[in-house]
Each structure stands twice: as C-alpha cells, then as structure tokens.
Design a protein around this motif. Structure first.
Motif, short mmCIF file in Angstrom:
data_model
loop_
_atom_site.label_atom_id
_atom_site.label_comp_id
_atom_site.label_asym_id
_atom_site.label_seq_id
_atom_site.Cartn_x
_atom_site.Cartn_y
_atom_site.Cartn_z
N GLU A 201 3.62 -1.99 4.02
CA GLU A 201 4.20 -2.65 5.19
C GLU A 201 3.69 -2.00 6.49
N ARG A 202 3.65 -0.66 6.54
CA ARG A 202 3.15 0.02 7.74
C ARG A 202 1.67 -0.32 7.98
N ALA A 203 0.89 -0.26 6.89
CA ALA A 203 -0.54 -0.54 7.03
C ALA A 203 -0.74 -1.94 7.61
N LEU A 204 0.04 -2.90 7.08
CA LEU A 204 -0.09 -4.28 7.57
C LEU A 204 0.43 -4.41 9.00
N GLU A 205 1.52 -3.73 9.27
CA GLU A 205 2.08 -3.80 10.62
C GLU A 205 1.09 -3.26 11.66
N TRP A 206 0.45 -2.16 11.30
CA TRP A 206 -0.49 -1.56 12.26
C TRP A 206 -1.69 -2.46 12.51
N VAL A 207 -2.31 -2.94 11.44
CA VAL A 207 -3.53 -3.72 11.62
C VAL A 207 -3.23 -5.07 12.27
N SER A 208 -2.01 -5.60 12.02
CA SER A 208 -1.67 -6.93 12.55
C SER A 208 -0.94 -6.85 13.88
N LYS A 209 -0.75 -5.65 14.41
CA LYS A 209 0.03 -5.42 15.63
C LYS A 209 1.41 -6.07 15.52
N GLY A 210 1.98 -5.95 14.32
CA GLY A 210 3.35 -6.41 14.12
C GLY A 210 3.49 -7.82 13.55
N ASN A 211 2.39 -8.58 13.43
CA ASN A 211 2.49 -9.94 12.89
C ASN A 211 2.11 -9.97 11.41
N ILE A 212 2.94 -9.33 10.58
CA ILE A 212 2.58 -9.12 9.18
C ILE A 212 2.40 -10.43 8.42
N GLY A 213 3.37 -11.32 8.55
CA GLY A 213 3.32 -12.58 7.81
C GLY A 213 2.08 -13.38 8.15
N ASP A 214 1.78 -13.45 9.42
CA ASP A 214 0.61 -14.18 9.91
C ASP A 214 -0.68 -13.58 9.33
N TYR A 215 -0.75 -12.25 9.35
CA TYR A 215 -1.94 -11.57 8.84
C TYR A 215 -2.11 -11.81 7.34
N MET A 216 -0.98 -11.72 6.62
CA MET A 216 -1.05 -11.92 5.16
C MET A 216 -1.46 -13.34 4.81
#
Ligand SMILES: [Zn+2]
Length: 387
Positions: A201-216
């Motif tokens: 979750e942190r890795a995704l949050e960092w790379v997506s600047k907080g837009n985890i669902g969108d990035y996934m």
C-alpha cells in the motif's frame, strides 16, 4: 450468478492433498488438487497467530458452526476459494501437525497424537459450502461486498481483489512476502505488516501520489512492476542517505510526500545527524516525529516539533510583574507596544489579550522558564513568531 449449497464435503475431503507453502505463508491446494485455496485476488493467510487458527479447531471440537464457505466454480470443474481461505488453511495446517491446540492444563496437543475419536470428530466435520458460478466481474464484485471472514478485509486487500491480475501478483511477491529480507530494512520507515498489504500500500501510495486505485487500474495487466519498485527504492534510499541513523519515530512518516518535497535539495548527512541528535536531546520538544520534516525544511517550522509552552503560573507571574512596572512608568504592559509610537504606547492589556513569548528564541537555545518569558500583546507576539 448461480449458487449451489453443498453440505457433504468434510474437513477430511478438503485436507486431501493439502499443500501449504510455508515460505509464502499460504495454503495452495486441497480436495485432491481440485481446489485452489489462495487464488491471486485473495489475501495472505493471517490466522497463524496461535489464536485464530486454534479457535477454528476448537470450534469444530465443540460442534460450533464454522460459518459459510464460498467456492468459485470454474469452467473446467475446478474450484477456487472465494471466502474461507483462512479457515481451510487452518484445517490443513492442523491436520498436518503444523500447530497444536492447548488443553485445560495448557498442554499442547497435535493432531497426530490426539485420541482417535477426536481425530474423527475433526475429519468428519461437514462444511457448509456455496459453489458460485458466474462471470469473473460478477464474482469479484460480489467478493468485494462479502466480509464474513473473522478479520475484515482492509482497504488494500479489497483493492488487490478488485484489481487482481499479473500486476497485483508481482506486487505482492515483492512487498507482501514477510520472508523477503528487505522487509526488515523497510520496516524502519514503514509501519504495519507485509501480510496485511501495508508495504504494498505504501509503495503504491508513493508512486501514485495517493491515487492508489487509479494507479492499480491503469497498471492492472502490466507484467512488470519496474516503476513501482524503482520509485519505492528511490524513496527508501533517499531517506536512509539523508538520515544515516534510524530512529523509531521515523516509522510510518509520510516519506513519499517528504521525498517529493525535498529530494532535489542537497543535504550534508553529517550536519543533519548532528541536528537530529540535538533535537532529540532537547527536553522542550514534545513531538519527535516532527524532527525529520523540521530538519528537511531548514529548521524553521517549529510547529512541527510541538515545543513545550509556558505554563499558566509562569504567565501569570510575569504578567503581574510587567503590569506593575508599566503602571509605575505610565507605559504599556506589552513591552513592544511600550516602545512604539501609536496609541497603544500606554495601553494596559488584560492577560487574556496577551501571549507568552520566549525572550531568547527557543530555536536559538532559549529555555522555556520564567527567566526567558515575556508577555506580549497578541498582535506583537504573532508578528514576532512569524519572523
Ligand atoms: Zn504590543
């Protein structure tokens, strides 16, 4: 979606050909290979805590209901567990002597050494199973809405289910495997557990600047996680090179945001270390978690440190003294108003309209004691604080 209730499958059937991967912490197959216990959209096994797994077995022995189990029936007649993975893995691990239950005298009992009648009770326990058939999207949407397992899915576990695919599988291999030697290093900066997907979750949050669902959703069918890994490693490398010593208060800070904000600035890690050590030694700082951002920002924003303030008794004593002096000199009891050139030059303020100020600034070594306290009117105090 079509569902069929099955009531004749026993614990013994389920555990036939049970395969458990100790390394990844997950049950793989049961029902003689027909059942996939942990499909990729399922979370990791989190019952191996000596309590929840034991409770599952004790429930069987006491004849308590185990709750509904849901299987997804695939086209080739194979099955995968939709809900019940934790319970099924507990059966399989118990029957293969991976853990013991305790009796009233706190003596451990492994399945292999139990009385035959108890073994039989466990093996012949029947399970209530719903077999579901439907489109992948229907099944997943429905999985998202059921939360009947003992521990509710957290938000990242749900996202993993919704966006399951090669990207999530690779992400979990890297960030959700508690056997990964890097987890220990990372846990200096990240709180939570790999099993509960908090590192992913942190890795995704960092790379997506907080837009985890969108990035996934955008990367769902990617067959590599290069960007995710690289960005994550950049953040970790940056933190560990700016702050060369690990402090427990670093854990769980917003390192992704701090990296974005400060990684282009040069830092002398020796100076940073001295600064951090000085701040840690300062008894007036109440919030040590703020030390790192304060240092990164050039040691200016003291709000981050929650510096201890003057107590009421000190304020009152200083106010009384200043007021007496002011009345004697026919000047204002705010020391800055008194040297000004407007109507406030002789104004006597109420204590409620004044604030306590460090004569010698805290950031320059000034103490929070009565000798270093002066009362200023609120507007002068605010003006001084902003300098
Ligand atoms: Zn004033």
């Amino acid at each position: 979606m079509k569902t069929t209730l099955i009531t004749d499958i026993t614990v013994k059937d389920i555990c036939e050909g049970f395969v458990y991967n100790e390394f990844e912490g997950k049950g793989l197959f049961g029902l003689s290979g027909r059942l996939t216990i942990q499909p990729e959209y399922q979370r990791n096994y989190i019952y191996a805590d000596g309590k929840k797994d034991v409770a599952v077995i004790e429930s069987i022995l006491k004849g308590y209901p185990l709750g509904l189990i849901y299987f997804n029936k695939l086209a080739d007649n194979r099955l995968e567990v939709l809900d019940g993975q934790q319970r099924i893995t507990s059966f399989g691990r118990f029957v293969t002597d991976k853990f013991a239950i305790m009796d009233d005298n706190n003596m451990p009992h492994y399945f292999g050494k139990m009385d035959g009648d108890k073994q039989k009770l466990i093996l012949e326990a029947k399970l209530l199973i719903y077999e579901c058939e439907g489109k992948e999207s229907e099944i997943k949407e429905w999985f998202r809405t059921i939360n009947i397992a003992g521990v509710p899915l957290n938000s990242q576990e749900l996202l993993n289910a919704v966006y399951s695919g090669p990207f999530v599988t690779l992400g979990k291999e890297e960030f959700s495997n508690s056997q990964n030697a890097n987890i220990q290093k990372w846990s200096a900066y990240i709180s939570g557990s790999a099993n509960r997907q908090e590192f992913l979750e942190r890795a995704l949050e960092w790379v997506s600047k907080g837009n985890i669902g969108d990035y996934m959703s955008r990367h769902r069918i990617d067959t590599n996680i290069a960007e995710l890994k690289t960005y994550f490693n950049c953040v970790i490398d940056w933190v560990s090179s700016v702050f060369v010593e690990v402090e427990s208060e670093m854990r769980g800070l917003e390192w992704g945001r701090l990296y974005e904000q400060y990684h282009k600035q040069p830092y002398d890690s020796k100076k940073v270390l001295t600064e951090v050590q000085n701040l840690y030694a300062d008894p007036y700082i109440k919030n040590r978690k703020g030390v790192f951002e304060y240092t990164l920002g050039g040691s200016k924003d003291t709000k981050l440190l929650d510096v201890r303030v003057f107590d009421e008794a000190t304020k009152k004593a200083v106010y009384t003294k200043q007021k007496a002096d002011a009345e004697l000199n026919k000047s204002s009891n705010c020391l800055l108003c008194a040297i000004g050139h407007d109507a406030n030059k002789t104004k006597i303020w109420n204590i409620a309209d004044m604030d306590a100020d460090h004569v010698s600034a805290w950031s320059k070594g000034g103490a929070t004691d009565i000798k270093n306290c002066q009362m200023l009117c609120k507007s002068h105090n605010r003006a001084k604080g902003n300098r």
